[in-house]
Design an enzyme around this catalytic site. Structure first.
Site, PDB file in Angstrom:
ATOM      1  N   PRO A  94      20.204  25.740  23.122  1.00 57.69           N
ATOM      2  CG  PRO A  94      17.993  26.385  23.504  1.00 57.69           C
ATOM      3  CD  PRO A  94      19.061  26.410  22.461  1.00 57.69           C
TER       4      PRO A  94
ATOM      5  CD  GLU B 174      11.117  28.596  17.227  1.00 53.76           C
ATOM      6  OE1 GLU B 174      10.689  29.703  17.583  1.00 53.76           O
ATOM      7  OE2 GLU B 174      11.353  27.659  18.020  1.00 53.76           O
TER       8      GLU B 174
ATOM      9  NE  ARG C  51      37.224  35.036  35.501  1.00 56.97           N
ATOM     10  CZ  ARG C  51      37.683  34.026  36.239  1.00 56.97           C
ATOM     11  NH1 ARG C  51      37.705  32.796  35.737  1.00 56.97           N
ATOM     12  NH2 ARG C  51      38.149  34.221  37.462  1.00 56.97           N
TER      13      ARG C  51
ATOM     14  CG  ASP D  59      38.196  30.709  38.373  1.00 62.13           C
ATOM     15  OD1 ASP D  59      37.989  31.662  39.133  1.00 62.13           O
ATOM     16  OD2 ASP D  59      38.306  30.820  37.150  1.00 62.13           O
TER      17      ASP D  59
HETATM   18  C1  LIG Z   1      22.282  25.012  15.342  1.00 63.35           C
HETATM   19  O1  LIG Z   1      21.925  25.742  16.514  1.00 63.35           O
HETATM   20  C2  LIG Z   1      20.854  26.570  16.414  1.00 63.35           C
HETATM   21  O2  LIG Z   1      20.168  26.623  15.443  1.00 63.35           O
HETATM   22  C3  LIG Z   1      20.588  27.440  17.616  1.00 63.35           C
HETATM   23  O3  LIG Z   1      19.179  27.367  17.909  1.00 63.35           O
HETATM   24  C4  LIG Z   1      18.653  28.153  18.916  1.00 63.35           C
HETATM   25  C5  LIG Z   1      17.296  28.044  19.169  1.00 63.35           C
HETATM   26  C6  LIG Z   1      16.723  28.807  20.191  1.00 63.35           C
HETATM   27  C7  LIG Z   1      17.512  29.693  20.941  1.00 63.35           C
HETATM   28  C8  LIG Z   1      18.873  29.788  20.679  1.00 63.35           C
HETATM   29  C9  LIG Z   1      19.735  30.725  21.499  1.00 63.35           C
HETATM   30  O4  LIG Z   1      20.481  29.992  22.485  1.00 63.35           O
HETATM   31  C10 LIG Z   1      19.812  29.696  23.679  1.00 63.35           C
HETATM   32  O5  LIG Z   1      18.655  29.972  23.881  1.00 63.35           O
HETATM   33  C11 LIG Z   1      20.632  29.009  24.707  1.00 63.35           C
HETATM   34  C12 LIG Z   1      21.977  28.726  24.633  1.00 63.35           C
HETATM   35  N1  LIG Z   1      22.289  28.090  25.794  1.00 63.35           N
HETATM   36  N2  LIG Z   1      21.197  27.960  26.563  1.00 63.35           N
HETATM   37  C13 LIG Z   1      20.160  28.520  25.908  1.00 63.35           C
HETATM   38  C14 LIG Z   1      19.463  29.021  19.649  1.00 63.35           C
END
Ligand SMILES: COC(=O)COc1cccc(COC(=O)c2cn[nH]c2)c1
Length: 247
Positions: free
Chosen positions: A89, A116, A158, A173
């Site tokens: 996110p 997390e 695609r 697109d």
């Molecule tokens: C270094 O990166 C990380 O540790 C990733 O961390 C997380 C934490 C919580 C959730 C997520 C999964 O992705 C999404 O929720 C997401 C992607 N796009 N919109 C929502 C990933």
């Protein structure tokens, strides 16, 4: 293009066997390989997460299994280096522009996190060997990044030559460059010409291609003004270069 995905739920990526991406794989246009992160966790419970330093809710994904999984996919002394994409996110927005950029990469490696997130040191360590992009598909929090991987793989696949048949088109697109650049798609119609008392806009049956193009742009502007006024600002504020606007 080669695509690798490391996940504790590789079955979440099963949709990559069907439809557009499935056909592309069958045609040899895409080489998609799934990897179970837990195969790199060697304790008896195949643990991939632990409590967060500094406290707070939830769990964090441990660095050792991830580092081992990434190195198993792309050995440091191996041929070629993938571009690592981490859905999160807090990443940069995934856009059609980024999809186009990724479609020119020979090898993508996706690291969907759960809990997390992944210990930050995994990202820092990987970035010493490969390009790492933390990418968001939208302003919401998912339980894991696997769904985001499906979104990005479909948007990229695609665009690959030979993946879309002649029936579908990439050129039109709504986010593709050109006269309709940065505008939302307007309404579309097909047979019958009249259905439940509703007629297809006559201009579309007129054969007057100039009028049809003008009508479509007007509809796209209306829908963009209604649903995405922010995109219109880009058009009017000039941060879309002259060429795009003139086209
Ligand atoms: C270094 O990166 C990380 O540790 C990733 O961390 C997380 C934490 C919580 C959730 C997520 C999964 O992705 C999404 O929720 C997401 C992607 N796009 N919109 C929502 C990933």
């Amino acid at each position: 293009m080669r695509i690798d995905v490391v996940s504790i739920f590789p079955e979440y990526l099963a949709p990559l066997d069907v439809s557009l991406v499935g056909k592309a794989r069958a045609k040899g246009l895409l080489d998609v390989r799934l990897h179970q992160l837990r195969d790199q966790a060697h304790d008896v419970h195949r643990t991939v997460d632990d409590t967060p330093y500094g406290g707070g809710p939830g769990m964090v994904m441990k660095p050792e299994p991830w580092a081992a999984a990434l190195e198993a996919v792309a050995p440091p002394d191996g041929e070629g280096v993938p571009r690592l994409i981490v859905p999160t996110p807090s990443g940069r927005p995934f856009t059609q522009e980024l999809a186009v950029e990724l479609a020119s990469e020979p090898w993508l490696l996706f690291a969907p996190a759960r809990y997390e997130g992944i210990d930050r040191r995994v990202i820092e360590d990987a970035a010493t060997r490969m390009r790492v992009d933390e990418v968001s598909i939208g302003d919401y929090v998912l339980a894991g990044g696997e769904v985001a991987v499906l979104v990005m793989v479909e948007a990229v696949a695609r665009l690959l030559p030979g993946v879309l048949g002649n029936a579908e088109s990439v050129r039109d697109d709504s986010f593709a460059p050109g006269a309709m650049a940065n505008l939302l798609e307007g309404p579309v119609y097909t047979k019958p010409a009249e259905w439940r008392g509703r007629e297809v806009p006559p201009v579309l049956l007129s054969g007057n291609h100039g009028a049809i193009a003008r009508w479509r742009r007007d509809q796209a502007l209306r829908r963009t003004a209604e649903n995405r006024p922010d995109l219109l600002e880009r058009l009017t504020s000039g941060d879309v270069d002259k060429h795009d606007r003139a086209a």
